[in-house]
Every structure is written in C-alpha cells, then in structure tokens.
Design an enzyme around this catalytic site. Sequence first.
Site, PDB file in Angstrom:
ATOM      1  N   LYS A 288       0.841  -1.196   0.000  1.00 28.53           N
ATOM      2  CA  LYS A 288       0.000   0.000   0.000  1.00 28.53           C
ATOM      3  C   LYS A 288       0.879   1.249   0.000  1.00 28.53           C
ATOM      4  CE  LYS A 288      -3.902  -1.808   2.743  1.00 28.53           C
ATOM      5  NZ  LYS A 288      -4.974  -1.641   1.762  1.00 28.53           N
ATOM      6  N   ARG A 362     -10.152 -11.593   2.426  1.00 25.04           N
ATOM      7  CA  ARG A 362     -10.999 -12.659   1.887  1.00 25.04           C
ATOM      8  C   ARG A 362     -10.295 -14.008   1.932  1.00 25.04           C
ATOM      9  NH1 ARG A 362     -11.500  -9.529  -3.743  1.00 25.04           N
ATOM     10  NH2 ARG A 362     -11.277  -7.808  -2.273  1.00 25.04           N
TER      11      ARG A 362
HETATM   12  N1  BES Z   1      -8.050  -3.731   4.662  1.00 18.57           N
HETATM   13  C1  BES Z   1      -8.255  -3.371   3.308  1.00 18.57           C
HETATM   14  C2  BES Z   1      -9.585  -2.656   3.088  1.00 18.57           C
HETATM   15  C3  BES Z   1      -9.747  -1.298   3.717  1.00 18.57           C
HETATM   16  C4  BES Z   1      -9.572  -0.166   2.975  1.00 18.57           C
HETATM   17  C5  BES Z   1     -10.154  -1.166   5.032  1.00 18.57           C
HETATM   18  C6  BES Z   1      -9.766   1.084   3.532  1.00 18.57           C
HETATM   19  C7  BES Z   1     -10.343   0.079   5.596  1.00 18.57           C
HETATM   20  C8  BES Z   1     -10.159   1.202   4.840  1.00 18.57           C
HETATM   21  C9  BES Z   1      -8.255  -4.618   2.431  1.00 18.57           C
HETATM   22  O1  BES Z   1      -7.443  -5.641   2.853  1.00 18.57           O
HETATM   23  C10 BES Z   1      -7.763  -4.190   1.097  1.00 18.57           C
HETATM   24  O2  BES Z   1      -6.622  -3.816   1.008  1.00 18.57           O
HETATM   25  N2  BES Z   1      -8.617  -4.258   0.084  1.00 18.57           N
HETATM   26  C11 BES Z   1      -8.259  -3.879  -1.224  1.00 18.57           C
HETATM   27  C12 BES Z   1      -8.782  -4.938  -2.169  1.00 18.57           C
HETATM   28  C13 BES Z   1      -8.288  -4.766  -3.569  1.00 18.57           C
HETATM   29  C14 BES Z   1      -6.808  -5.109  -3.631  1.00 18.57           C
HETATM   30  C15 BES Z   1      -9.072  -5.665  -4.460  1.00 18.57           C
HETATM   31  C16 BES Z   1      -8.900  -2.529  -1.517  1.00 18.57           C
HETATM   32  O3  BES Z   1     -10.028  -2.298  -1.081  1.00 18.57           O
HETATM   33  O4  BES Z   1      -8.250  -1.700  -2.131  1.00 18.57           O
HETATM   34 MN    MN Z   2      -5.479  -5.448   2.150  1.00 19.62          MN
END
Ligand code: BES
Ligand code: MN
Length: 509
Positions: A288, A362
């Site tokens: 990230k 997931r």
């Molecule tokens: N933990 C994150 C989701 C999240 C985003 C929680 C913002 C709280 C605030 C999750 O693990 C994630 O990174 N999801 C990705 C999925 C994508 C790679 C398909 C996302 O939402 O960007």
């Molecule tokens: Mn994530």
Amino acid sequence: MPLDISIRTDTVPAVHTPLLVLQHFEDDRQPTGAAAAVDEALNGLLSRLMSRGDFRGKAEETLVLYPGQADVAAERVLLVGIGKRESYAMQGLRKAVGTAVRQAERMRVSEMAVALGHVERTSEHMGAYFAARGAVEGAALAAWDYRDLKTSPGEDDEPVVRLQSLMLVASNQREADEMQPGVEVGQAVAAGENLARELAAKPANLATPSHLADVAREIARDGDMEITVLDRAAMEKEGLRGILSVAAGTEEEPCFIVLRYHGGEEGDQPLALVGKGVTFDTGGISLKPPEKMEEMKYDMAGAAAVLGAMHAVARLRPAINLVALVPCTENLPSGRATKPGDVVTMYSGKTVEVINTDAEGRMILADALAYARRFQPQAMIDAATLTGSVVIALGHEAIGLMGNDGGLIDQVRAVGERTGERCWPLPLWDPYRKQLDSEVADLKNVGGRPAGSITAGWFLKEFVGDIPWVHLDIAGTAYRDEPASYLRKGPTGVPTRLFIEWIRERASR
Ligand code: BES
Ligand code: MN
Ligand code: ZN
C-alpha cells in the site's frame, strides 16, 4: 474503569447532582415530563425560552442553565434536544446522552443524572427498560477513551475529566424495577463494545494475533467457554493455507481462535460469528502507499467486534450455542511472502490465484468460513474491514451487507436499525461471479475495480456452501475521523451491538 450506575426514584427537581440532563422534543414549545416539573420549580424559565424558540430541541442541540434556586437541587440543568417525537427510539437516546457526556467533559463534571421516568413513551421500542438501556449504552460508550499510552494525565495543563457516575431518575418504583434489567444489559453491551474499541485502538505492535488470543482466553474463562487457538504449525496440519498464505511474510506468530459457548441445548446447532483479524495490513508484496497506512491497525476491527460480542455473552449468558472464529495475522512483505500469481489450495480444497496480496482479508475469511462448516451452524455472520470500495459506495454511514439467504439478510438489517448500526444490501448476482474467473485456478482473489465490494463478497460466498450467511463489510464504519455524539475519533466498535442483539434475538431467552 467501568461507569458507576445507579437508579433513583425521586421527583426530578429534588435530585442533587452537579448536572441534571433533561430531554426535549424538537419543536415542542412547552416543557414536558421531567422538564415540566423543573420548569415549575423555576417559575416558568424553561417555558419562556422554549416559547420564544431559543431552544428548539433539534437532535443533539444543548443548553446549560444554572438554577441557583433551592427548589431545584441540581447545580446545572442541561437541556438536550432529541429531535422529532415520531422518530425517537433507543438510538436517539444513545446520541442524546452521549452528547450530554461531552458537555459534562467540557464543564469538567464527572457525575450526571438523567431524567428517564418522565420521558413519554413515544415508540414501541421505548419504555423504562429500553430507556435505561439506551441511556446506559450512550453514557458508557461516550465515556470510553483510550489513554493507556499517554504518559501525561491531561491536556492543556489540566487533567482530563471523564464521566464516572451516572444516575438514572425514575418516577416510581415500578419504573425503577423495569429499568434494572435495562441497566444490566446496557452495561454488558457497552463493556463488550468498549473492549472491541480498545482492541482496535491499540497499535499493531501491541494488538498482535497473540494478544487477541490472550483476550479470547480471558473471555473463555469468564464465560465458561471452550477455546482452541491454532498456531502456525497447527494451521499447517489442518490445511488452513488461505490464512497461512497471508501469514507467509510476517515474523509475528499468526493464530486462528475458535471459541465455543454452550448456552443452548446439547446438540442444538450454533450460530457462528467470524471476524477478520488482520492486525496490520501493509498490502504485502502489493504494498500500500504510505499515506494513512497507520489506519491499517484497524484491519482487525471485525475480530475485535466478535470478541466484544463474546465478552458480552459471557455476562449475559443467552440460551443458545455459539461458535466464534477469528483468523489473526499481519499482512507483511518479505522474502517468504506470497507473490502475485501464486496459487493457494485453500482449506476447502478450492484453488485461488492471488492476483493482489492486498486482497488478504478474503483469503483468511474464506478459510474461517469453510472451517465453520464443521460445527454445522444454523446461520453465520462475518464482519470484515474488507474493501475500500464499500467506502466509495456507502461512505461512513452504512455497513455493506451481502448474503445468500433473504430471511437472514432481512433479520440482520432489522437488528442493525434497532442498534443504530445500519446496514445496506449489495447484490451478489450471478453475473458478477465471472469477474473472479482465473486462467490457472478455480478463482482469482480480485475482480477488478467495478463492484469491488460485491466481488469480495462473491469470493467469500464460494466458501460458505449452503449455510445461511451474511457478510458485513465494515471498512467504512469501523473507525472515524471525526467525533460524533457518543463516539470519539477512532474505532467505533461496529458491529458489536448488532452481533449481541442478533444473538439475543435468536436465543430462547
Ligand atoms: N483492509 C483493506 C480494506 C480497507 C480499505 C479497510 C480502507 C479500511 C479502509 C483490504 O485488505 C484491502 O486492502 N482491500 C483492497 C482490495 C483490492 C486489492 C481488491 C482494496 O479495497 O483496495
Ligand atoms: Mn489489504
Ligand atoms: Zn485488509
């Protein structure tokens, strides 16, 4: 320190307190209930300011008065607006009392009294029992603060003041008797929810998977529950490779917590609660950006809510069987980490092509949901900070709700309305499934940008089989940037109340 709560039967003007809280409905030009009694003792002061419209009673509007008169024993009287009479329910009371707690903090008062007995019974949900419960929840949630890591007891050279004691004023003994169980339930609910908030607030170097396991062990001890904590080696034996694929890059020991509560008949099918316990989400190899990455300590908010609900269960002892499943790990990059393109054979036997290591929630939930089948649950709910996409769709006001059973979906939505943790449905229609098609495996772990929350839900659905199931995407609601009534900036505890209420609704007592 838990809030000290007492019930007192008295005429409201006679109550000795540094702060007396009176509720007022929007656009009433006259004080009603307890406020009318105080008004009389104050020779019509409240009537005068209300008839002029100087205090309207809009939700969360406040006005402080200093009676300074022998007929009103309170040092201060706080009017709190509770909005329209028609829409008044427990959530309105939580907000009103939460707002009063903030005023008390500002005035550096640590005790307050709330007049409840005289509030008119305006909706089917309100009555002395629910009034007491809503007031206790609002006050105890508002009073909560996470200051463990501050070495100075105050701010601006003054020690901070937090509410320590709450008095509920009933108009007669019958009402006081009705309030008592409301106080007990409200205290248990707030304690569970505040535990969830504390765990989420804790930084990831303290709230590790092992710490969550320790907390779960304590809950098990208090609630006479059965607990198993699978470590990395045990998960390898069980074939929980979805969880292990996420844990591959971290040195911090992952765990899978399985907590079983037997409050129902032996052999009765349990309810299952599943919570995402990613104690820190860097994204892994699909790293990230640094901006706001610190917020990813909240990526175990689903796990925290499950533990918070089980904490309340330990106190309330509902007559039902339960199993809580909490997969916990960090998601970190390293030389051993899972790489984009890797294929994982999950606990269920299905194969997953990991396109993006940041879609880790997931992966661990899929294993936990598939593992839950061995307990043959009658229904299950998972909660997860799963997708940034749900924040785009619903913002910070609603939990994204998906599932495979219309009846259960309706039930969970109704429970969410009552607890003030509102859910809004997203469709798991068949055409979305093809976004997860993989060239090399049974499915991919991401479905592209369109409908990101739905494809995440679809991914989970592949692992639940025919068990009635609801998925709650709490990425937009688990924490907040701004304080609001009973909440501070930071973790909200969502959906702890929803879990507890759902359990109580499904239990035979
Ligand atoms: N933990 C994150 C989701 C999240 C985003 C929680 C913002 C709280 C605030 C999750 O693990 C994630 O990174 N999801 C990705 C999925 C994508 C790679 C398909 C996302 O939402 O960007
Ligand atoms: Mn994530
Ligand atoms: Zn995550």
